[in-house]
Design an enzyme around this catalytic site. Structure first.
Site, PDB file in Angstrom:
ATOM      1  CE  LYS A 276     -16.925 -19.992  21.244  1.00  0.00           C
ATOM      2  NZ  LYS A 276     -17.521 -20.750  22.366  1.00  0.00           N
TER       3      LYS A 276
ATOM      4  CB  SER B 232     -21.016 -21.502  21.093  1.00  0.00           C
ATOM      5  OG  SER B 232     -20.094 -21.285  22.126  1.00  0.00           O
TER       6      SER B 232
ATOM      7  CB  SER C 128     -20.018 -23.469  24.319  1.00  0.00           C
ATOM      8  OG  SER C 128     -21.329 -22.987  24.202  1.00  0.00           O
TER       9      SER C 128
END
Length: 470
Positions: A82, A157, A181
């Protein structure tokens, strides 16, 4: 003629080195010599290219490695990191247009832990600005889209990671969770997403500097055994002596558990019809499997939501102050509407910070009280099902956007504040549009084994739906 469903659903599954393997299955195939790690990386890169034009999930591409797999439980499995976590030589952009990111000089501690499992990184995935939003959408850039239906959000997220895994481009991908997230995009995309206990994996440097560490790293996967394998591999690299050892969890337990459940948020946000049905159906399944399931209350401080929002705003404020450490040209005026609104709200309420922190820390007392006599608690992941693209866009006026976020993310933040583990798994039911619905199990600190065993039991009872089967 192309139908709506054909236009809306995206996946990359095909007859290649990856096939329909999960990460554990692919690693086993590589160890047996049925496919090579180089072939797996090459075919994963091709799968990513095949879906990226419709999903917009990737921030940075890396050329697939041409060498064989090293050691590790997941040796040779292609994956992504990520884009809020440093990977040597790659820029870390945090999903923000407020600065020009520079190449990382070293791997983040979690990156090293992740790599120790043997995975092969093919790039970095997109996230909303600084991970603040539960939808991976932007002001002036394409949103990350849900492979089950590209008109809908992939969640946030860790939306880029979720989209790639659900679409079959890679078996697993890195995710992290500061308010939901990992679990939110898992619920949106029909995946397994486990937020570990605080301190179960290595802590990132930014979290250590905060008055309350709410962030945990992990992965998103299509199978329970992949998440279990990741945690076992991570523990081989580093184990927190303050937590019970986990080891490799390989299936359901014969234990009969007492599980509490609730379908509406402790602070009064009601779940929608599809979400309520998913939780009640899961509760019935658990009873059929021999567990005791009973209603439970989680009596949070009535100010919990407001306090968490204030803490969230404090994080945006601190980023605005320290942003030049990310890039010399950092300009907080270029932060998106959600980040700016959170910051401005915090500036009006900053004097409340000591009380906010005190009350948030006390949340563990209410959480512990709810668990008396219980092993786990079952809830929704989200108060309503996956919204369409635009519903949670940072271009929505801030007050409206915050109201929508609070009506959506009503269950997950408690575990971040308390530091307890929590897992999202796909429910057996789906929305009227065929989209996944997630249900969430939460436990006491260090109870990842129990969470995984229950997730294994549900997966065995009714295997999770995949996007290619839609």
């Amino acid at each position: 003629m192309t139908t709506f469903e054909e236009r809306a659903t995206v996946h990359a599954f095909r007859d290649d080195a990856l096939g329909e393997h999960d990460a554990v299955g692919l690693a086993e195939a590589i160890r047996r010599g049925e496919v090579s790690a180089a072939e797996a990386a090459r075919d994963a890169a091709e799968r990513v290219r095949a879906v990226e034009g419709r999903l917009h999930a990737v921030q940075v591409h890396l050329d697939p490695p041409a060498t064989g797999a090293g050691g590790g439980l997941l040796a040779g499995v292609p994956t992504f990191v990520k884009d809020n976590t440093d990977y040597l030589g790659l820029p870390t952009g945090h999903g923000s247009a407020a600065f020009t990111p520079r190449a990382a000089r070293r791997h983040a501690p979690f990156t090293r832990q992740f790599l120790s499992s043997g995975v092969a990184v093919l790039g970095k995935t997109r996230l909303p600005e600084f991970g603040f939003s539960p939808a991976t959408e932007y002001d002036g850039a394409e949103p990350v889209r849900n492979p089950w239906n590209t008109d809908h959000s992939a969640g946030g997220s860790s939306g880029g990671s979720a989209a790639l895994v659900a679409a079959g481009a890679v078996p697993i991908a890195h995710a992290n969770d500061g308010g939901g997230s990992i679990r939110i995009p898992a619920a949106c995309c029909g995946l397994v997403g486990l937020k570990p206990t605080r301190g179960r994996v290595v802590t990132n440097a930014q979290s250590r500097q905060l008055p309350l560490d709410i962030v945990s790293d992990g992965i998103l996967s299509r199978s329970v055994r992949d998440t279990a394998a990741f945690l076992a591999a991570a523990e081989t690299h580093w184990r927190n002596p303050k937590l019970p050892p986990l080891g490799l969890v390989e299936g359901p337990s014969g234990r009969r558990l007492r599980i509490g459940f609730l379908v509406d948020s402790p602070n009064g946000v009601p779940a929608d019809t599809a979400t309520r049905a998913a939780v009640t159906e899961t509760a019935a399944t658990l009873e059929r499997l021999g567990h005791t399931v009973e209603p439970v209350d989680l009596p949070l401080d009535p100010r919990f939501t407001e306090d968490f929002l204030t803490y969230w705003g404090m994080l945006s404020f601190l980023l605005g102050v320290t942003g030049r450490s990310l890039g010399a040209d950092f300009d907080r005026r270029r932060m998106d509407g959600l980040s700016r609104g959170l910051r401005e709200d915090y500036l009006k309420a900053w004097r409340r910070t000591p009380g906010v922190l005190r009350r948030l820390r006390r949340t563990r007392e209410a959480y512990a009280a709810a668990f008396r006599g219980l092993d786990l608690i079952l809830t929704p992941v989200l108060a309503h099902t996956t919204p369409e693209i635009g519903h949670l866009s940072p271009t929505v006026p801030y007050r409206t956007l915050i109201e929508r976020i609070l009506a959506y993310v009503a269950f997950t933040p408690v575990n971040n504040v308390v530091g307890t583990p929590s897992v999202s798994v796909p429910a057996a039911s789906a929305t009227d549009q065929g989209l996944p619905v997630g249900v969430m199990f939460s436990g006491r600190p260090g109870s990842e084994r129990t969470l995984l065993e229950v997730a294994f039991a549900l997966e065995a009872d009714r295997p999770f739906r995949r996007v290619q089967d839609r």
